[in-house]
Scaffold this active site. Structure first.
Site, PDB file in Angstrom:
ATOM      1  N   HIS A  36       6.491 -24.896   6.202  1.00 25.09           N
ATOM      2  CA  HIS A  36       7.926 -25.071   5.954  1.00 25.09           C
ATOM      3  C   HIS A  36       8.740 -23.880   6.451  1.00 25.09           C
ATOM      4  CE1 HIS A  36      10.717 -27.858   4.429  1.00 25.09           C
ATOM      5  NE2 HIS A  36      10.858 -27.418   3.193  1.00 25.09           N
ATOM      6  N   ASN A  86      16.182 -24.632  -0.080  1.00 28.48           N
ATOM      7  CA  ASN A  86      17.336 -25.477  -0.410  1.00 28.48           C
ATOM      8  C   ASN A  86      18.591 -24.675  -0.724  1.00 28.48           C
ATOM      9  OD1 ASN A  86      16.585 -24.482  -2.886  1.00 28.48           O
ATOM     10  ND2 ASN A  86      16.310 -26.472  -3.872  1.00 28.48           N
ATOM     11  N   ASN A 132      15.772 -30.309   3.597  1.00 25.68           N
ATOM     12  CA  ASN A 132      16.582 -29.672   2.563  1.00 25.68           C
ATOM     13  C   ASN A 132      17.291 -28.409   3.034  1.00 25.68           C
ATOM     14  OD1 ASN A 132      16.000 -31.593   0.607  1.00 25.68           O
ATOM     15  ND2 ASN A 132      14.190 -30.493  -0.143  1.00 25.68           N
TER      16      ASN A 132
END
Length: 207
Positions: A36, A86, A132
């Site tokens: 990520h 996020n 996100n």
């Protein structure tokens, strides 16, 4: 190298002396090396290519690591948010104000589940496509005009959930492939930026 601390909360906003863009690597700062956070790995590689890898500094005003580079008359603000994915948009929005940048001046580098590892693509604006970090940037900047470099990480196989997959480190085989992908992705993005944004008649590079 440990990033130096910039206290400077009272420092003035940085005036624009010439063309400037921001390249932000999205990710979870505390989970570096995971799928990520591959966007941060690309920005780290870009910093190496621009000879500013030793110039990262912590800027508390935007809660991010920042390194500045100049090439062919164009200033690049390299940024790695120190927030969770996020909330990345908060750091990027604060930095945009500090460096007097609008959304069209911002390039987001992030992972993409829908592309295989080794595939990269540049996308000009548009929706978050379920990411996100990009969603956070769109919300905080009130715009979807940011250009994105999407770096493929592939999808999990079997019963592995997406959340556990993206938050896990790359496998040994993937890491070997990544060593080829990172310089290619950084070079592709830099060439794209220079074609679009560098002023004419500015030879040479400097950090």
């Amino acid at each position: 190298m440990v990033a130096a601390e910039l206290v400077g909360r009272a420092r003035p906003l940085v005036s624009r002396a010439g063309p400037r863009v921001m390249v932000a690597g999205l990710g979870n700062y505390g989970l570096r090396g995971t799928r990520h956070s591959v966007g941060m790995a690309v920005v780290d590689r870009l910093a190496r290519q621009l000879a500013v890898a030793e110039r990262w500094q912590v800027d508390r005003r935007c809660c991010a690591d920042v390194a500045l580079a100049t090439t062919r008359g164009l200033e690049l603000v390299l940024l790695k948010p120190r927030r969770l994915m996020n909330l990345n948009g908060l750091s990027i929005t604060s930095a945009a104000k500090i460096y007097t940048l609008c959304p069209e001046d911002i390039y987001l580098v992030h992972d993409d589940l829908d592309k295989a590892l080794g595939k990269v693509a540049i996308k000009l604006g548009g929706s978050a496509r379920g990411h996100n970090g990009v969603r956070s940037c769109i919300s905080a900047l009130h715009s979807n005009e940011m250009t994105r470099l999407r770096v493929g990480i592939g999808r999990p196989e079997g019963e592995v959930t997406v959340s556990s997959y993206v938050l896990a480190p790359f496998s040994a085989g993937e890491q070997e492939r990544l060593e080829q992908v990172l310089p290619q992705a950084a070079t592709s993005l830099l060439e794209h930026i220079l074609r679009r944004r560098a002023p004419a008649g500015e030879p040479g590079d400097r950090g």
